[in-house]
Design an enzyme around this catalytic site. Structure first.
Site, short mmCIF file in Angstrom:
data_model
loop_
_atom_site.label_atom_id
_atom_site.label_comp_id
_atom_site.label_asym_id
_atom_site.label_seq_id
_atom_site.Cartn_x
_atom_site.Cartn_y
_atom_site.Cartn_z
N CYS A 257 0.82 -1.24 0.00
CA CYS A 257 0.00 0.00 0.00
C CYS A 257 0.84 1.27 0.00
O CYS A 257 0.33 2.34 -0.32
CB CYS A 257 -0.94 0.01 1.20
SG CYS A 257 -2.00 -1.41 1.25
N HIS B 24 -3.31 7.10 3.59
CA HIS B 24 -3.72 5.83 2.97
C HIS B 24 -5.14 5.50 3.43
O HIS B 24 -5.46 5.63 4.60
CB HIS B 24 -2.75 4.73 3.38
CG HIS B 24 -3.18 3.37 2.90
ND1 HIS B 24 -3.51 3.13 1.59
CD2 HIS B 24 -3.34 2.20 3.56
CE1 HIS B 24 -3.86 1.86 1.46
NE2 HIS B 24 -3.77 1.28 2.64
N ASN C 248 -10.23 -0.11 0.46
CA ASN C 248 -8.78 -0.03 0.42
C ASN C 248 -8.27 -0.55 -0.94
O ASN C 248 -8.40 -1.74 -1.21
CB ASN C 248 -8.21 -0.86 1.57
CG ASN C 248 -6.70 -0.86 1.61
OD1 ASN C 248 -6.02 -0.39 0.70
ND2 ASN C 248 -6.15 -1.43 2.67
#
Ligand code: ACO
Length: 330
Positions: A117, A257, A287
């Protein structure tokens, strides 16, 4: 402290999101969960899911084309194409090379960066270094993720979290006050088994047992990841600001994030940044691993949340564990 002079700037961004929307109510039909549980624990309402035939490289190409069009450049001008992805279409060659062919970016060096990520931040830092070293004039950084392909759709503790999408940024050498002011990257490989795909690589190659047990799909110790994410992103925010010679009060927009709204809120609180200066879209997309940051950046620009002169703080966290941050002066 003196504010550093940027050497590289983001000229334009782009994004691609698959059309298909998977809501929490759809998930209620697939696993033992509820819309209420998902919203309360994660803040997610829905996510986008790519069609099975849609490739990671194709999603990235669509985001890249939008960014290049806005930057006013054509693919042949790109000197380096860096793709951040944890969901490559195949092990060899790099997704960046497949994307290069799709784009016709024939003059570029193309390679992938795998930092889960945090991949977009890692790729931006590599691109910045490439340009500052005089290796080229224009870099294209793309984060593209087909998380649906590595999700175990029978595991309620993970399948409610992820979505698919791609974001892109065109970078070039800066010649005024705007650009990358600072960055910070870290990782801790000792924590790799808290968020990982157990098999499917050379360590445990694919076999019938792996497929039956779904060991090629993503696994996660959610609580441990949660704690580490908050701690690491707060640290990263602080260090990038220090390196930029700025304080929390100077930040016009924090783009963290997008994994979980509770992680986002806790990170912002530790970093001392009020909620109205925090960009959130995890409710709409879930996500999307490395693609969350460039997609959020692109949306924030489009919605006027970033203006000329804005100080933008990006922070990320992911498998590895990896984490990092960047301060941009827009
Ligand atoms: N629906 C209903 N119940 C569920 C679900 C679900 N989808 N998932 C888990 N549960 C149950 C569990 O089985 C457990 O039940 P039990 O108490 O009877 O055993 C209960 O809910 C609590 O489970 P926890 O895992 O303790 O719940 P928690 O509050 O920690 O929330 C979550 C879980 C949302 C996964 C949270 O830990 C989290 O967000 N972690 C971080 C995840 C993340 O962001 N990962 C990615 C970051 S890095 C990257 O982006 C790659």
């Amino acid at each position: 402290m003196r504010i550093p002079k940027p050497q590289v700037e983001i000229v334009a961004t782009g994004r691609y999101l698959p059309e298909r929307v998977l809501t929490n109510f759809d998930l209620e039909q697939m696993v033992d969960t509820t819309d209420e549980w998902i919203r309360e624990r994660t803040g997610i309402r829905e996510r986008r899911i790519a069609e099975p035939e849609m490739l990671t490289a194709e999603m990235g190409k669509r985001a890249a084309c939008q960014a290049m069009e806005r930057a006013g450049i054509h693919p042949g001008e790109v000197d380096v194409l860096i793709v951040a992805t944890a969901t490559p279409d195949r092990w060899l060659p790099a997704t960046a090379c497949d994307m290069q062919a799709l784009l016709g970016a024939t003059n570029a060096a193309a390679f992938d960066v795998q930092a889960a990520c945090t991949g977009f931040l890692y790729a931006l830092v590599v691109a910045e270094g490439y340009l500052v070293a005089g290796r080229g004039e224009i870099a294209l950084v793309v984060s593209t993720e087909k998380m649906s392909a590595i999700t175990d759709w029978s595991d309620r503790s993970t399948c409610v979290l992820f979505g698919d999408g791609a974001g892109a940024a065109v970078l070039r050498r800066a010649n005024d006050f705007r650009g990358i002011l600072s960055s910070y990257l870290r990782s801790d490989g000792r924590l790799g088994d808290l968020l990982y795909r157990p098999a499917g690589g050379t360590k445990i190659p694919l076999n019938h047992h792996v497929l039956d047990e779904k060991e090629h799909l993503l696994r996660m110790e959610g609580r441990e990841v949660f704690k580490a994410a908050v701690r690491s992103m707060a640290e990263a925010a602080d260090i990038a600001l220090q390196r930029a010679g700025l304080r929390a009060g100077d930040v016009d927009l924090l783009i963290p994030h997008q994994a979980n709204v509770r992680i986002i809120e806790a990170t912002a609180k530790y970093a001392g940044i009020p909620s109205e200066k925090v960009y959130v879209n995890v409710d709409r997309y879930g996500n999307m691993s490395s693609a969350t940051l460039p997609i959020a950046l692109d949306e924030a620009l489009e919605r006027g949340r970033i203006r000329m002169g804005s100080n933008v703080l990006l922070v990320g966290f992911g498998a590895g564990f990896t984490w990092g941050s960047m301060v941009l002066r827009w």
